[in-house]
Design a protein around this motif. Structure first.
Motif, PDB file in Angstrom:
ATOM      1  N   ASP A 138      59.558  -9.113   8.346  1.00  0.00           N
ATOM      2  CA  ASP A 138      59.343  -9.167   9.638  1.00  0.00           C
ATOM      3  C   ASP A 138      58.218  -8.382  10.583  1.00  0.00           C
ATOM      4  OD1 ASP A 138      61.021 -11.295   9.913  1.00  0.00           O
ATOM      5  OD2 ASP A 138      62.693 -10.279  10.450  1.00  0.00           O
ATOM      6  N   GLY A 139      57.065  -8.087   9.785  1.00  0.00           N
ATOM      7  CA  GLY A 139      56.093  -7.178  10.305  1.00  0.00           C
ATOM      8  C   GLY A 139      56.189  -5.639  10.469  1.00  0.00           C
ATOM      9  N   LEU A 140      57.279  -5.287   9.913  1.00  0.00           N
ATOM     10  CA  LEU A 140      57.715  -4.089   9.988  1.00  0.00           C
ATOM     11  C   LEU A 140      56.772  -3.284   9.354  1.00  0.00           C
ATOM     12  CD1 LEU A 140      61.395  -3.448   9.291  1.00  0.00           C
ATOM     13  CD2 LEU A 140      60.349  -3.773  11.373  1.00  0.00           C
ATOM     14  N   VAL A 141      56.023  -3.284   8.358  1.00  0.00           N
ATOM     15  CA  VAL A 141      54.935  -2.559   7.643  1.00  0.00           C
ATOM     16  C   VAL A 141      53.991  -2.509   8.614  1.00  0.00           C
ATOM     17  CG1 VAL A 141      53.168  -2.476   5.657  1.00  0.00           C
ATOM     18  CG2 VAL A 141      55.580  -2.885   5.300  1.00  0.00           C
ATOM     19  N   LEU A 188      50.999   0.954  12.809  1.00  0.00           N
ATOM     20  CA  LEU A 188      50.326   0.983  14.070  1.00  0.00           C
ATOM     21  C   LEU A 188      50.999   2.008  14.872  1.00  0.00           C
ATOM     22  CD1 LEU A 188      50.086  -2.970  15.102  1.00  0.00           C
ATOM     23  CD2 LEU A 188      48.163  -1.201  14.734  1.00  0.00           C
ATOM     24  N   ARG A 189      52.263   2.538  14.610  1.00  0.00           N
ATOM     25  CA  ARG A 189      52.828   3.611  15.423  1.00  0.00           C
ATOM     26  C   ARG A 189      52.335   4.891  14.625  1.00  0.00           C
ATOM     27  NH1 ARG A 189      59.471   3.329  15.797  1.00  0.00           N
ATOM     28  NH2 ARG A 189      59.513   1.350  17.161  1.00  0.00           N
ATOM     29  N   ALA A 190      51.899   5.052  13.424  1.00  0.00           N
ATOM     30  CA  ALA A 190      51.242   6.048  12.479  1.00  0.00           C
ATOM     31  C   ALA A 190      49.946   6.398  13.042  1.00  0.00           C
ATOM     32  CB  ALA A 190      51.583   5.901  11.056  1.00  0.00           C
ATOM     33  N   LEU A 191      49.107   4.920  13.167  1.00  0.00           N
ATOM     34  CA  LEU A 191      47.695   5.365  13.716  1.00  0.00           C
ATOM     35  C   LEU A 191      47.552   4.236  14.717  1.00  0.00           C
ATOM     36  CD1 LEU A 191      45.871   5.019   9.980  1.00  0.00           C
ATOM     37  CD2 LEU A 191      46.050   7.042  11.603  1.00  0.00           C
ATOM     38  N   ALA A 246      43.892  13.739   5.677  1.00  0.00           N
ATOM     39  CA  ALA A 246      44.057  12.848   6.744  1.00  0.00           C
ATOM     40  C   ALA A 246      45.134  11.850   6.102  1.00  0.00           C
ATOM     41  CB  ALA A 246      42.697  12.181   7.347  1.00  0.00           C
ATOM     42  N   ALA A 247      44.701  11.402   4.916  1.00  0.00           N
ATOM     43  CA  ALA A 247      45.437  10.193   4.355  1.00  0.00           C
ATOM     44  C   ALA A 247      47.053  10.653   4.181  1.00  0.00           C
ATOM     45  CB  ALA A 247      44.885   9.826   2.828  1.00  0.00           C
ATOM     46  N   GLN A 248      47.305  12.040   3.834  1.00  0.00           N
ATOM     47  CA  GLN A 248      48.706  12.666   3.497  1.00  0.00           C
ATOM     48  C   GLN A 248      49.317  12.524   4.909  1.00  0.00           C
ATOM     49  OE1 GLN A 248      50.553  13.116   1.072  1.00  0.00           O
ATOM     50  NE2 GLN A 248      48.702  13.217  -0.778  1.00  0.00           N
ATOM     51  N   ARG A 249      48.466  12.935   5.947  1.00  0.00           N
ATOM     52  CA  ARG A 249      49.177  12.905   7.219  1.00  0.00           C
ATOM     53  C   ARG A 249      49.461  11.497   7.804  1.00  0.00           C
ATOM     54  NH1 ARG A 249      44.878  14.744   9.901  1.00  0.00           N
ATOM     55  NH2 ARG A 249      45.338  16.844   9.207  1.00  0.00           N
ATOM     56  N   ALA A 250      48.562  10.600   7.764  1.00  0.00           N
ATOM     57  CA  ALA A 250      48.707   9.292   7.951  1.00  0.00           C
ATOM     58  C   ALA A 250      50.074   8.721   7.297  1.00  0.00           C
ATOM     59  CB  ALA A 250      47.560   8.629   7.960  1.00  0.00           C
ATOM     60  N   ASN A 251      50.068   9.044   6.176  1.00  0.00           N
ATOM     61  CA  ASN A 251      51.227   8.417   5.165  1.00  0.00           C
ATOM     62  C   ASN A 251      52.582   9.034   5.395  1.00  0.00           C
ATOM     63  OD1 ASN A 251      52.132   6.905   2.776  1.00  0.00           O
ATOM     64  ND2 ASN A 251      52.518   8.962   1.981  1.00  0.00           N
ATOM     65  N   THR A 252      52.708  10.226   5.799  1.00  0.00           N
ATOM     66  CA  THR A 252      53.965  10.749   6.146  1.00  0.00           C
ATOM     67  C   THR A 252      54.148  10.153   7.735  1.00  0.00           C
ATOM     68  OG1 THR A 252      53.397  13.073   5.269  1.00  0.00           O
ATOM     69  CG2 THR A 252      55.007  13.093   7.116  1.00  0.00           C
ATOM     70  N   ALA A 253      53.188   9.977   8.526  1.00  0.00           N
ATOM     71  CA  ALA A 253      53.581   9.315   9.979  1.00  0.00           C
ATOM     72  C   ALA A 253      54.061   8.030   9.611  1.00  0.00           C
ATOM     73  CB  ALA A 253      52.506   9.378  10.738  1.00  0.00           C
ATOM     74  N   PHE A 254      53.419   7.068   8.756  1.00  0.00           N
ATOM     75  CA  PHE A 254      53.880   5.865   8.412  1.00  0.00           C
ATOM     76  C   PHE A 254      55.316   6.072   7.991  1.00  0.00           C
ATOM     77  CE2 PHE A 254      54.748   2.929   5.142  1.00  0.00           C
ATOM     78  CZ  PHE A 254      54.201   1.551   6.051  1.00  0.00           C
ATOM     79  N   GLU A 309      57.592   8.025   8.334  1.00  0.00           N
ATOM     80  CA  GLU A 309      58.512   8.318   9.516  1.00  0.00           C
ATOM     81  C   GLU A 309      58.839   7.335  10.426  1.00  0.00           C
ATOM     82  OE1 GLU A 309      56.756  11.920  11.056  1.00  0.00           O
ATOM     83  OE2 GLU A 309      57.627  13.163   9.666  1.00  0.00           O
ATOM     84  N   SER A 310      57.646   6.393  10.675  1.00  0.00           N
ATOM     85  CA  SER A 310      57.888   5.356  11.713  1.00  0.00           C
ATOM     86  C   SER A 310      58.668   4.430  11.082  1.00  0.00           C
ATOM     87  CB  SER A 310      56.230   5.026  11.918  1.00  0.00           C
ATOM     88  OG  SER A 310      55.565   5.784  12.619  1.00  0.00           O
ATOM     89  N   TYR A 311      58.369   3.990   9.771  1.00  0.00           N
ATOM     90  CA  TYR A 311      59.143   3.139   8.977  1.00  0.00           C
ATOM     91  C   TYR A 311      60.657   3.472   8.951  1.00  0.00           C
ATOM     92  CZ  TYR A 311      59.902  -0.798   5.751  1.00  0.00           C
ATOM     93  OH  TYR A 311      60.546  -2.107   5.247  1.00  0.00           O
ATOM     94  N   ALA A 312      60.921   4.485   8.753  1.00  0.00           N
ATOM     95  CA  ALA A 312      62.475   4.885   8.757  1.00  0.00           C
ATOM     96  C   ALA A 312      62.904   4.718  10.199  1.00  0.00           C
ATOM     97  CB  ALA A 312      62.510   6.583   8.173  1.00  0.00           C
TER      98      ALA A 312
END
Length: 215
Positions: free
Chosen positions: A17-20, A25-28, A60-68, A70-73
């Motif tokens: 349902d668009g969660l990914v 978008l929350r992460a970036l 930057a990729a590691q930072r964005a992945n962590t934010a992603f 966290e956002s998905y969680a």
């Protein structure tokens, strides 16, 4: 004979349902339309690899992945996590008939466990794997082969792979699995899944038992 079915999670056994995309978008929040499209085009692939391709900088990729992650969680914690209708029944039915089940994902182990916990599925599969543990994510065959090795199967031709994206299909084909089924409950269209080489394109996971029984 099918000895093992390797299931993707988001879009295949778990409603997306668009969660990914929402987590991305929350992460970036400053993501360009081209970056959003890249996320759509790479559904099913390892998320850290996707960020590396987009950002071209490891930090930057590691930072964005962590934010992603966290956002998905956070979205899962907010209650945005549900099974694809019929998934639980199909999986338990397979296992009752002696077929082993594995879950693969493009997420990290932490996020995979979070999803399984939210659904009450922590004991539903015989094996679970992630790109980091298997070696590489989709479209490489590593996660399928990790399940084959981890469960001690003798022949990869006794395996069925099920997913909702062309990357899932390519991963299954490269592994040598006999059945590589695309389902229409996630990101992939019938045309895209067929063009990727799916042996079967199904409306949902509910149609899988009939395919396996017909082999």
């Amino acid at each position: 004979m099918t000895a093992l079915v390797v299931f993707d999670m988001a879009g295949t056994t778990v409603l997306d349902d668009g969660l990914v995309e929402r987590a991305f978008l929350r992460a970036l929040p400053d993501a360009t339309p081209a970056m959003v499209q890249h996320v759509r085009d790479t559904m099913g692939q390892s998320k850290i690899v996707v960020f590396r391709e987009m950002l071209r900088d490891e930090t930057a990729a590691q930072r964005a992945n962590t934010a992603f992650e966290e956002s998905y969680a956070a979205l899962v914690a907010e209650g945005h996590c549900a099974p694809v209708p019929g998934a639980y029944e199909v999986i338990t039915g397979l296992r009752a008939n002696g077929v082993k089940v594995a879950f693969s994902t493009g997420f990290s182990r932490v996020t995979q466990h979070l999803i399984l916990s939210a659904l009450g599925w922590t004991d539903l599969a015989d094996f679970t794997t992630t790109p980091a543990e298997a070696g590489r994510g989709r479209p490489y065959p590593d996660m399928v082969l990790a399940a084959v090795l981890g469960l001690g199967l003798a022949d990869v031709r006794d395996v069925a792979v099920v997913g909702d994206t062309p990357s899932d299909v390519r991963s299954g084909l490269r592994s040598g699995a006999r059945v590589v089924a695309g389902v229409l409950t996630g990101a992939g269209s019938r045309t895209a899944l067929a063009d990727a080489g799916a042996t079967h394109v199904l409306d949902s996971i509910r149609d899988l038992p009939a395919v396996l029984e017909g082999l």
